[in-house]
Design an enzyme around this catalytic site. Structure first.
Site, PDB file in Angstrom:
ATOM      1  CB  SER A  66      23.032 -27.272 -32.977  1.00 42.87           C
ATOM      2  OG  SER A  66      22.436 -28.416 -32.402  1.00 42.87           O
ATOM      3  CG  HIS A 120      14.590 -34.280 -33.501  1.00 41.25           C
ATOM      4  ND1 HIS A 120      15.149 -35.109 -34.435  1.00 41.25           N
ATOM      5  CD2 HIS A 120      13.434 -34.873 -33.129  1.00 41.25           C
ATOM      6  CE1 HIS A 120      14.359 -36.161 -34.637  1.00 41.25           C
ATOM      7  NE2 HIS A 120      13.305 -36.041 -33.850  1.00 41.25           N
ATOM      8  CG  ASP A 138      23.392 -26.654 -29.198  1.00 44.60           C
ATOM      9  OD1 ASP A 138      22.403 -27.094 -29.829  1.00 44.60           O
ATOM     10  OD2 ASP A 138      24.526 -27.151 -29.323  1.00 44.60           O
ATOM     11  N   PRO A 193      17.767 -42.050 -31.733  1.00 46.25           N
ATOM     12  CG  PRO A 193      17.042 -43.197 -29.836  1.00 46.25           C
ATOM     13  CD  PRO A 193      17.209 -41.814 -30.391  1.00 46.25           C
ATOM     14  CB  VAL A 229      21.834 -33.547 -31.539  1.00 48.20           C
ATOM     15  CG1 VAL A 229      23.140 -33.500 -32.319  1.00 48.20           C
ATOM     16  CG2 VAL A 229      20.868 -34.537 -32.186  1.00 48.20           C
TER      17      VAL A 229
HETATM   18  C1  HEM Z   1      13.460 -43.344 -29.231  1.00 45.69           C
HETATM   19  C2  HEM Z   1      13.166 -42.109 -29.384  1.00 45.69           C
HETATM   20  C3  HEM Z   1      12.331 -41.569 -30.510  1.00 45.69           C
HETATM   21  C4  HEM Z   1      12.207 -42.002 -31.795  1.00 45.69           C
HETATM   22  C5  HEM Z   1      12.919 -43.169 -32.466  1.00 45.69           C
HETATM   23  C6  HEM Z   1      11.253 -41.131 -32.438  1.00 45.69           C
HETATM   24  C7  HEM Z   1      10.856 -41.247 -33.746  1.00 45.69           C
HETATM   25  C8  HEM Z   1       9.818 -40.533 -34.320  1.00 45.69           C
HETATM   26  C9  HEM Z   1       9.324 -40.734 -35.647  1.00 45.69           C
HETATM   27  C10 HEM Z   1       9.874 -41.743 -36.649  1.00 45.69           C
HETATM   28  C11 HEM Z   1       8.288 -39.870 -35.831  1.00 45.69           C
HETATM   29  C12 HEM Z   1       7.421 -39.729 -37.094  1.00 45.69           C
HETATM   30  C13 HEM Z   1       7.991 -38.697 -38.034  1.00 45.69           C
HETATM   31  C14 HEM Z   1       7.173 -38.647 -39.296  1.00 45.69           C
HETATM   32  O1  HEM Z   1       7.005 -39.699 -39.930  1.00 45.69           O
HETATM   33  O2  HEM Z   1       6.711 -37.541 -39.668  1.00 45.69           O
HETATM   34  C15 HEM Z   1       8.123 -39.122 -34.613  1.00 45.69           C
HETATM   35  C16 HEM Z   1       7.167 -38.157 -34.405  1.00 45.69           C
HETATM   36  C17 HEM Z   1       7.089 -37.386 -33.268  1.00 45.69           C
HETATM   37  N1  HEM Z   1       7.937 -37.452 -32.187  1.00 45.69           N
HETATM   38 FE1  HEM Z   1       9.343 -38.837 -31.837  1.00 45.69          FE
HETATM   39  N2  HEM Z   1      10.815 -40.208 -31.539  1.00 45.69           N
HETATM   40  C18 HEM Z   1      11.448 -40.435 -30.348  1.00 45.69           C
HETATM   41  C19 HEM Z   1      11.310 -39.709 -29.197  1.00 45.69           C
HETATM   42  C20 HEM Z   1      10.560 -38.565 -29.071  1.00 45.69           C
HETATM   43  C21 HEM Z   1      10.587 -37.689 -27.935  1.00 45.69           C
HETATM   44  C22 HEM Z   1      11.457 -37.887 -26.691  1.00 45.69           C
HETATM   45  C23 HEM Z   1       9.718 -36.681 -28.190  1.00 45.69           C
HETATM   46  C24 HEM Z   1       9.371 -35.486 -27.363  1.00 45.69           C
HETATM   47  C25 HEM Z   1       9.403 -35.448 -26.055  1.00 45.69           C
HETATM   48  C26 HEM Z   1       9.124 -36.953 -29.494  1.00 45.69           C
HETATM   49  C27 HEM Z   1       8.143 -36.198 -30.093  1.00 45.69           C
HETATM   50  C28 HEM Z   1       7.536 -36.496 -31.286  1.00 45.69           C
HETATM   51  C29 HEM Z   1       6.351 -35.805 -31.790  1.00 45.69           C
HETATM   52  C30 HEM Z   1       5.569 -34.701 -31.083  1.00 45.69           C
HETATM   53  C31 HEM Z   1       6.071 -36.368 -33.040  1.00 45.69           C
HETATM   54  C32 HEM Z   1       4.935 -35.966 -34.013  1.00 45.69           C
HETATM   55  C33 HEM Z   1       5.450 -34.903 -34.940  1.00 45.69           C
HETATM   56  C34 HEM Z   1       4.451 -34.317 -35.907  1.00 45.69           C
HETATM   57  O3  HEM Z   1       3.305 -34.761 -36.004  1.00 45.69           O
HETATM   58  O4  HEM Z   1       4.864 -33.362 -36.603  1.00 45.69           O
HETATM   59  N3  HEM Z   1       9.687 -38.097 -30.000  1.00 45.69           N
HETATM   60  N4  HEM Z   1       9.081 -39.538 -33.716  1.00 45.69           N
END
Ligand code: HEM
Ligand SMILES: *[C@@H]1O[C@H](CO)[C@@H](O)[C@H](O)[C@H]1NC(C)=O
Ligand SMILES: *[C@@H]1O[C@H](CO)[C@@H](O)[C@H](O)[C@H]1NC(C)=O
Ligand SMILES: *[C@@H]1O[C@H](CO)[C@@H](O)[C@H](O)[C@H]1NC(C)=O
Length: 328
Positions: A78, A68, A76, A167, A72
């Site tokens: 931010s 995140h 940095d 996204p 963005v």
């Molecule tokens: C198209 C790209 C991405 C979208 C739309 C997306 C969206 C999301 C969403 C909606 C959640 C659940 C948040 C929640 O309900 O608490 C999530 C969790 C997470 N995302 Fe992504 N994400 C994307 C890419 C990534 C990338 C590139 C990474 C890291 C390399 C990442 C790492 C994580 C991790 C580790 C979680 C679990 C967080 C937790 O349990 O606290 N995501 N993501």
């Protein structure tokens, strides 16, 4: 050489010179703190480890938080800023709906304090976030990586722009691929990065659109029943702590289970499941599902690409004293 040819040549030469100069002023290097704070990387590693022992999911958070931050505009820090505008209203990237569920940000400042005691005004919050993610990945079963440093911290928050870069959970695959392409991350690396979703949790608000009023046909019906049990309310209260685990078998390990789930139609988010139905991404999904070594290597390559997105260097930005605020 024809006139057109020589114009092309001069143009190429100029672009080369320009690019190589830009390259020079914007370079991260390995071991940037070698002289200024030789213990920096070791301190960060120790802190990430002791935090992990107390709060296992802090390790997962470092990885999402780096995404995140870097996606963005720039890596940095931010994401960490809590600024007030003239009316006294707090502006922060954390206020964007895309930041929903982000947790454990506060631990950056814990590491920052230890570094400030050791070498004041030296190590950026942006580098702490990047190195912490790198070290967390090793704790979670990923590969060790040599990561460049020298990122500086922004003086701006991009709270109004988060949605242009990150996204949504239900965006189309072509949008997702193009957002990553925009920062130099190819399709193979994008597929690998989404493997981070082999860890942690997804709150029901990000899932119910695949369950109600009708079940998304790309979701395995038995898995849908399980998810409906986890998320019984079609309109969940966003504040309710209702969630499902990304990977039931190994929620605290970065591994290729995620890709097997995609192939089994058990991925949680629409963006995850879509990787299995496009000829661009499906071959990578299949290969990653069958070969964890290949996945881990691609994940490491992709994370380094992400961590080098458009850093502030030299006299750009600053080294923040408190990661939540720009310096006075
Ligand atoms: C198209 C790209 C991405 C979208 C739309 C997306 C969206 C999301 C969403 C909606 C959640 C659940 C948040 C929640 O309900 O608490 C999530 C969790 C997470 N995302 Fe992504 N994400 C994307 C890419 C990534 C990338 C590139 C990474 C890291 C390399 C990442 C790492 C994580 C991790 C580790 C979680 C679990 C967080 C937790 O349990 O606290 N995501 N993501
Ligand atoms: C750190 O700097 C010293 C002196 O410039 C150099 O000899 C050493 O190789 C550097 N170490 C690393 C790991 O870059
Ligand atoms: C995506 O989900 C959000 C709710 O999180 C919803 O408001 C929006 O309409 C959905 N968009 C699409 C294209 O389905
Ligand atoms: C798995 O991937 C690694 C790294 O790309 C490769 O060296 C190895 O040959 C692959 N193993 C199999 C069984 O395909």
């Amino acid at each position: 050489m024809s006139l057109g040819g020589s114009i092309k040549f001069v143009f190429l030469l100029l672009s080369f010179l320009l690019l190589s100069n830009f390259g020079k002023s914007q370079e991260l290097v390995v071991n940037y703190y070698n002289q200024s704070c030789p213990q920096a990387e070791e301190i960060i590693k120790q802190q990430v480890f002791s935090l992990y022992q107390k709060h296992g999911n802090s390790a997962i958070s470092w990885i999402r938080n780096l995404f995140h931050d870097c996606m963005v505009k720039s890596c940095d820090a931010s994401l960490l800023l809590e600024m007030k505008n003239e009316e006294g209203v707090v502006i922060s990237e954390m206020k964007s709906p895309r930041s929903f569920g982000i947790r454990n940000l506060k631990y950056v400042n814990k590491i920052k304090q230890v570094l400030e005691n050791e070498c004041p005004n030296t190590v950026s919050c942006a580098d702490i976030m990047a190195l912490a993610a790198r070290d967390a990945i090793v704790l979670l079963g990923g590969l060790e990586m040599e990561m460049k440093t020298g990122r500086r911290d922004s003086k701006e928050s991009y709270g109004e722009m988060v949605e242009e870069f990150i996204p949504n959970h239900n965006d189309s695959l072509s949008l997702v691929l193009s957002r990553f392409q925009d920062i130099g991350i190819d399709a193979e690396a994008t597929v690998a990065l989404l493997g981070a979703h082999s860890m942690g949790r997804v709150h029901c608000v990000n899932l119910v659109n695949r369950l109600y009023p009708t079940v998304d046909p790309t979701l395995d019906p038995n898995h849908a029943l399980y998810l409906k049990k986890r998320c019984p309310n079609p309109n969940p209260d966003p504040k309710a702590v209702q969630y499902a685990r990304n990977d039931l078998e190994s929620p605290l390990v970065v591994d290729n289970n995620y890709y097997r789930n995609v192939l089994d139609h058990k991925a949680l988010l629409l963006v995850d499941q879509q990787l299995g139905s496009s000829p661009i991404t499906l071959p990578y999904v299949q290969q990653m599902a069958s070969n964890n070594t290949y996945f881990l290597a691609q994940f490491a390559r992709a994370l380094l690409l992400l961590s080098e997105n458009n850093p502030l260097t030299d006299d750009q930005g600053e080294i923040r004293k408190d990661c939540r605020r720009i310096n006075k």
